[in-house]
Design an enzyme around this catalytic site. Structure first.
Site, PDB file in Angstrom:
ATOM      1  N   LYS A 143      49.202  13.903 -61.727  1.00 17.49           N
ATOM      2  CA  LYS A 143      49.207  14.203 -60.294  1.00 17.49           C
ATOM      3  C   LYS A 143      47.833  13.979 -59.662  1.00 17.49           C
ATOM      4  O   LYS A 143      46.808  14.087 -60.325  1.00 17.49           O
ATOM      5  CB  LYS A 143      49.738  15.614 -60.042  1.00 17.49           C
ATOM      6  CG  LYS A 143      49.171  16.687 -60.941  1.00 17.49           C
ATOM      7  CD  LYS A 143      49.958  17.986 -60.848  1.00 17.49           C
ATOM      8  CE  LYS A 143      49.390  18.997 -61.837  1.00 17.49           C
ATOM      9  NZ  LYS A 143      50.136  20.226 -61.915  1.00 17.49           N
TER      10      LYS A 143
ATOM     11  N   HIS B   1      44.270  32.803 -61.879  1.00 20.50           N
ATOM     12  CA  HIS B   1      43.642  32.201 -63.066  1.00 20.50           C
ATOM     13  C   HIS B   1      42.491  33.093 -63.554  1.00 20.50           C
ATOM     14  O   HIS B   1      42.352  33.344 -64.754  1.00 20.50           O
ATOM     15  CB  HIS B   1      43.033  30.829 -62.742  1.00 20.50           C
ATOM     16  CG  HIS B   1      44.017  29.745 -62.416  1.00 20.50           C
ATOM     17  ND1 HIS B   1      43.915  28.965 -61.292  1.00 20.50           N
ATOM     18  CD2 HIS B   1      45.109  29.299 -63.078  1.00 20.50           C
ATOM     19  CE1 HIS B   1      44.901  28.081 -61.271  1.00 20.50           C
ATOM     20  NE2 HIS B   1      45.642  28.265 -62.352  1.00 20.50           N
TER      21      HIS B   1
HETATM   22  O1  PNS Z   1      47.708  24.001 -64.742  1.00 26.85           O
HETATM   23  P1  PNS Z   1      48.858  23.189 -65.254  1.00 26.85           P
HETATM   24  O2  PNS Z   1      48.933  21.875 -64.526  1.00 26.85           O
HETATM   25  O3  PNS Z   1      50.161  23.951 -65.234  1.00 26.85           O
HETATM   26  O4  PNS Z   1      48.524  22.878 -66.807  1.00 26.85           O
HETATM   27  C1  PNS Z   1      49.361  22.055 -67.570  1.00 26.85           C
HETATM   28  C2  PNS Z   1      48.679  21.645 -68.891  1.00 26.85           C
HETATM   29  C3  PNS Z   1      47.326  21.026 -68.639  1.00 26.85           C
HETATM   30  C4  PNS Z   1      48.500  22.868 -69.747  1.00 26.85           C
HETATM   31  C5  PNS Z   1      49.646  20.653 -69.611  1.00 26.85           C
HETATM   32  O5  PNS Z   1      50.016  19.650 -68.712  1.00 26.85           O
HETATM   33  C6  PNS Z   1      49.021  20.017 -70.843  1.00 26.85           C
HETATM   34  O6  PNS Z   1      48.802  20.671 -71.839  1.00 26.85           O
HETATM   35  N1  PNS Z   1      48.685  18.712 -70.753  1.00 26.85           N
HETATM   36  C7  PNS Z   1      48.054  17.973 -71.824  1.00 26.85           C
HETATM   37  C8  PNS Z   1      48.987  16.942 -72.413  1.00 26.85           C
HETATM   38  C9  PNS Z   1      49.919  17.567 -73.437  1.00 26.85           C
HETATM   39  O7  PNS Z   1      49.505  18.109 -74.439  1.00 26.85           O
HETATM   40  N2  PNS Z   1      51.209  17.455 -73.129  1.00 26.85           N
HETATM   41  C10 PNS Z   1      52.260  17.967 -73.983  1.00 26.85           C
HETATM   42  C11 PNS Z   1      52.707  19.345 -73.550  1.00 26.85           C
HETATM   43  S1  PNS Z   1      54.086  19.889 -74.507  1.00 26.85           S
END
Ligand code: PNS
Length: 166
Positions: A43, A19
């Site tokens: 989660k 990261h």
């Molecule tokens: O570190 P991660 O868990 O892979 O990040 C995932 C994240 C936070 C980028 C994704 O889950 C997200 O954007 N969540 C917010 C809700 C949202 O916009 N969902 C639609 C995605 S198409």
């Protein structure tokens, strides 16, 4: 010309050197980068939001064009509120690609003006994930070189290793 702001979203449970590598690369491309921590993930995290936020802040402290923030709800709505032009996501291996492309295309459907930019971490970080870091820590292994030193320290305080008896 207006400044280009990008958002690097994630769960960061905890932030890894992979990261951090992406944060450094992004900060060299964009005028400003917001590392955005999702607060309402489904989660169950190891570190709570405050702990993750603090680690992100400490690790990025010396980076002038990087800030840390939290968000909930849809990422694209947050990005629009921040006036961001791009979302940054890391791709380590082909296995990441399917999930990432699905998310990027869905985000584009929801907000066509927002671009998702994929960046690759250094090869030496390509195998690191927060999930594996936690697993190694839980089983008493060393995570030196996989996470920033302060994260290594917080992990050792948080996790009591499960050592299997033989
Ligand atoms: O570190 P991660 O868990 O892979 O990040 C995932 C994240 C936070 C980028 C994704 O889950 C997200 O954007 N969540 C917010 C809700 C949202 O916009 N969902 C639609 C995605 S198409």
């Amino acid at each position: 010309m207006s400044e280009i702001l990008a958002i690097y979203p994630g769960s960061f449970d905890p932030i890894t050197n992979g990261h951090f590598d992406l944060i450094q690369r992004s900060s060299r491309i964009f005028d400003h980068l917001i590392v955005a921590l999702l607060t309402n993930a489904e989660k169950q995290p190891l570190f709570n939001v405050e702990e993750r936020f603090t680690m992100l802040q400490e690790v990025t402290r010396d980076m002038e064009n990087v800030s840390v923030d939290t968000f909930s709800g849809l990422l694209v709505d947050y990005a629009v509120r921040k006036n961001a032009r791009a979302i940054v996501r890391g791709i380590r291996a082909f296995s990441d690609y399917e999930y990432e492309i699905q998310m990027a295309l869905m985000n584009r459907k929801l907000q066509p003006k927002l671009e998702t930019i994929f960046l690759m971490p250094a090869e030496s970080y390509a195998y690191i994930s927060s999930r594996l870091v936690k697993e190694i820590s839980k089983r008493g292994g060393s995570v030196k070189g996989l996470v920033p030193p302060l994260v290594e320290e917080r992990l050792s305080k948080k996790i009591v290793p499960i050592i299997d008896e033989v």
